[in-house]
Design a protein around this motif. Sequence first.
Motif, PDB file in Angstrom:
ATOM      1  N   GLY A  33      32.283  50.187  36.315  1.00  0.00           N
ATOM      2  CA  GLY A  33      32.535  51.476  36.930  1.00  0.00           C
ATOM      3  C   GLY A  33      33.779  52.136  36.399  1.00  0.00           C
ATOM      4  N   GLN A  62      36.384  52.802  43.023  1.00  0.00           N
ATOM      5  CA  GLN A  62      35.764  52.901  41.710  1.00  0.00           C
ATOM      6  C   GLN A  62      34.340  53.395  41.849  1.00  0.00           C
ATOM      7  N   CYS A  63      33.924  54.284  40.941  1.00  0.00           N
ATOM      8  CA  CYS A  63      32.553  54.772  40.938  1.00  0.00           C
ATOM      9  C   CYS A  63      31.639  53.758  40.258  1.00  0.00           C
ATOM     10  N   LEU A  64      30.510  53.441  40.922  1.00  0.00           N
ATOM     11  CA  LEU A  64      29.476  52.563  40.383  1.00  0.00           C
ATOM     12  C   LEU A  64      29.951  51.137  40.201  1.00  0.00           C
ATOM     13  N   LYS A  65      30.693  50.624  41.153  1.00  0.00           N
ATOM     14  CA  LYS A  65      31.099  49.230  41.106  1.00  0.00           C
ATOM     15  C   LYS A  65      30.044  48.406  41.810  1.00  0.00           C
ATOM     16  N   CYS A 105      33.382  61.353  38.150  1.00  0.00           N
ATOM     17  CA  CYS A 105      33.888  60.305  39.031  1.00  0.00           C
ATOM     18  C   CYS A 105      35.035  60.857  39.878  1.00  0.00           C
TER      19      CYS A 105
END
Length: 258
Positions: free
Chosen positions: A223, A3-6, A111
Motif C-alpha cells: 500500500g 495506509q491505502c490498500l494495506k 491515496c
Amino acid sequence: MTQCLKLCPSFFVRFLAVAGVIVSFFATPAFAQDIDRGKIEEIVRDYLLKNPEIIAEALTELERREQAAEVAAREQVLSDSSDILFNSTRQVVLGNPQGNIALVEFFDYNCGYCKRAYGDMVRLIDEEPELKVVLKEFPVLGQGSVEAARVAVAVNSVAPDKYLEFHEALMLGRGQANNAKAIEAAKSIGISEDQLIAAMATDEAGQTLEEVYTLANRLGLTGTPSYVVGNEVVMGAVGYDQLKSKIAALGNCGETTC
C-alpha cells in the motif's frame, strides 16, 4: 490504519494454519502408528480445548517468525536493489540530489494518506539540507491512479523543473486524479499539452511503472505511502516526527545506512 490498500491475513485464517500444522504433525508416522487421523483430530481438539492458550502462543510465535523473515528478506532486497532504489534514471529527486541522507516514498495520487503526508515531506526537505527525497510512482488504487502517474512521468520528462509544482497541484487538489485532471494540472502551470501527449506516446511511463511495481513487489509493499529510510522499510503515513527521528539517526551515521 495509515495506509491505502494495506492487506492483513485474518485471525481465522492464521488459526486454521496453526491448527493444520498441529494436526499434520501428530499425524506423522512417528506419532500416528495405528491411530487413524480421525482419532488424532479428536485428541488434538480435546487437548486444545483444555489448553487454549497454546493457540495464542503458537500464533504469537508464528507472527514473530514471519516478521523476522520479512525483515531479513527486505534487508537483502534493499542491498541487492540499492542502485535502482536510490539512483534510477526513472525517478524524481527532490531536496538535495547530492545529499547523504535518502528518503524514498512510494505514493499514489489518489491515496488520502499520501495527500496528508505531503506536508511532512515538504517540511523535512526545508529542514534537512542533506536530505535527498526520491519519489516513486506507485499507482495501486485503480485506473485513474495509473493515468495520473503516466502524466506525471511525462511531466518529469518534458519539464522536470516544474514537477514539484505539478505534484503539489495533484496532491493538494480535490477529487479523483485521472488523465484529464492530471493534464489540466500540468497545463495550469504552463506545460504544453502537445508535449505531454508526445511524451506519453512513448513507452517511458510503462517502463517506469513496471520498474516501480517490480521493486515494490520485491520489498513486499502492499500500500501507499510506503517509505525506505536508509536500510529500513516504513509502512504507512507514520507522520513527521517518526520520519524526522529516522532521518536524524541516519545523519548521525554520516551516510544513508548505519
